[in-house]
Design a protein around this motif. Structure first.
Motif, PDB file in Angstrom:
ATOM      1  N   GLY A 115      23.965  -9.535  29.379  1.00 28.00           N
ATOM      2  CA  GLY A 115      24.431 -10.877  28.691  1.00 28.00           C
ATOM      3  C   GLY A 115      23.848 -12.082  28.908  1.00 28.00           C
ATOM      4  O   GLY A 115      23.567 -12.811  27.874  1.00 28.00           O
ATOM      5  N   GLN A 148      26.572 -19.562  18.901  1.00 25.52           N
ATOM      6  CA  GLN A 148      27.468 -18.584  19.243  1.00 25.52           C
ATOM      7  C   GLN A 148      28.209 -18.243  17.642  1.00 25.52           C
ATOM      8  O   GLN A 148      28.379 -17.356  17.306  1.00 25.52           O
ATOM      9  N   LYS A 203      34.494 -15.382  20.096  1.00 30.03           N
ATOM     10  CA  LYS A 203      34.822 -15.101  21.163  1.00 30.03           C
ATOM     11  C   LYS A 203      34.172 -13.504  21.620  1.00 30.03           C
ATOM     12  O   LYS A 203      33.877 -13.301  22.771  1.00 30.03           O
ATOM     13  N   THR A 204      33.930 -13.055  20.412  1.00 31.35           N
ATOM     14  CA  THR A 204      33.168 -11.492  20.807  1.00 31.35           C
ATOM     15  C   THR A 204      31.837 -11.823  21.290  1.00 31.35           C
ATOM     16  O   THR A 204      31.369 -11.101  22.434  1.00 31.35           O
ATOM     17  N   SER A 209      30.708 -14.539  22.848  1.00 34.01           N
ATOM     18  CA  SER A 209      30.966 -15.070  24.467  1.00 34.01           C
ATOM     19  C   SER A 209      31.062 -13.862  25.328  1.00 34.01           C
ATOM     20  O   SER A 209      30.610 -13.764  26.254  1.00 34.01           O
ATOM     21  N   ASN A 210      32.087 -12.969  24.997  1.00 33.78           N
ATOM     22  CA  ASN A 210      32.304 -11.705  25.727  1.00 33.78           C
ATOM     23  C   ASN A 210      31.323 -11.043  25.921  1.00 33.78           C
ATOM     24  O   ASN A 210      30.845 -10.438  27.143  1.00 33.78           O
ATOM     25  N   TYR A 211      30.441 -10.820  25.069  1.00 30.55           N
ATOM     26  CA  TYR A 211      28.781 -10.208  25.155  1.00 30.55           C
ATOM     27  C   TYR A 211      27.987 -10.959  26.447  1.00 30.55           C
ATOM     28  O   TYR A 211      27.820  -9.986  27.046  1.00 30.55           O
ATOM     29  N   GLU A 212      27.940 -12.218  26.203  1.00 31.40           N
ATOM     30  CA  GLU A 212      27.132 -12.814  26.994  1.00 31.40           C
ATOM     31  C   GLU A 212      27.494 -13.172  28.232  1.00 31.40           C
ATOM     32  O   GLU A 212      26.888 -13.118  29.201  1.00 31.40           O
ATOM     33  N   GLN A 213      28.876 -13.185  28.289  1.00 32.58           N
ATOM     34  CA  GLN A 213      29.636 -13.075  29.959  1.00 32.58           C
ATOM     35  C   GLN A 213      29.724 -11.637  30.637  1.00 32.58           C
ATOM     36  O   GLN A 213      30.053 -11.530  31.665  1.00 32.58           O
ATOM     37  N   VAL A 266      31.625  -9.480  29.722  1.00 29.11           N
ATOM     38  CA  VAL A 266      33.092  -8.898  29.718  1.00 29.11           C
ATOM     39  C   VAL A 266      33.176  -7.659  28.918  1.00 29.11           C
ATOM     40  O   VAL A 266      34.151  -7.011  29.231  1.00 29.11           O
ATOM     41  N   SER A 267      32.335  -7.870  27.755  1.00 26.25           N
ATOM     42  CA  SER A 267      32.528  -6.551  26.948  1.00 26.25           C
ATOM     43  C   SER A 267      31.048  -6.118  26.555  1.00 26.25           C
ATOM     44  O   SER A 267      30.349  -6.969  26.602  1.00 26.25           O
ATOM     45  N   ASP A 268      31.058  -4.675  26.389  1.00 23.88           N
ATOM     46  CA  ASP A 268      29.411  -4.126  26.159  1.00 23.88           C
ATOM     47  C   ASP A 268      29.298  -4.336  24.542  1.00 23.88           C
ATOM     48  O   ASP A 268      30.099  -4.058  23.823  1.00 23.88           O
TER      49      ASP A 268
END
Length: 119
Positions: free
Chosen positions: A38, A52, A64-65, A67-71, A73-75
């Motif tokens: 991320g 973003q 939000k997706t 953001s989730n990739y960068e954090q 949280v999700s792949d």
């Protein structure tokens, strides 16, 4: 240009271990240097001057997706990863050429020996 280097062979191995288009979640700290995480996605996006919101529009998802990739949280899915790289002006030609060579090599050889893939 963003100084971005990746070991192509290692990336291909990681690409082959995608499950349902997603990167496997079990990566050790030692292996971290061999994958795009991320922080790398965020650095590439920012270096390219892409927000973003704009990245989300380009990848046809919501902010939000991204953001989730960068954090972490999700792949990120493999198709989206390649689009991300291209949008950030990362040269993927060497990687794609190597994939085509591997694919062509498999097509030229007797693939009938790979029966376990067809079960």
């Amino acid at each position: 240009m963003f100084p971005f280097c990746i070991n192509i062979a290692t990336f291909l191995l990681r690409l082959c271990s995608f499950e349902c288009g997603k990167v496997s979640a079990f990566i050790t700290k030692k292996e971290k240097k061999d994958v795009i995480d991320g922080d790398d996605l965020k650095a590439m996006r920012k270096n390219a001057g892409i927000s973003q919101e704009l990245m989300a529009r380009k990848l046809e998802c919501d902010r939000k997706t991204i953001s989730n990739y960068e954090q972490g949280v999700s792949d990120i899915k493999s198709k989206q990863l390649f689009r991300w790289l291209m949008l950030c002006k990362i040269d993927t030609r060497a990687l794609l050429n190597e994939i085509r060579q591997i694919s062509g090599s498999l097509n030229r050889h007797d693939v009938s020996k790979l029966q376990d893939d067809e079960k």
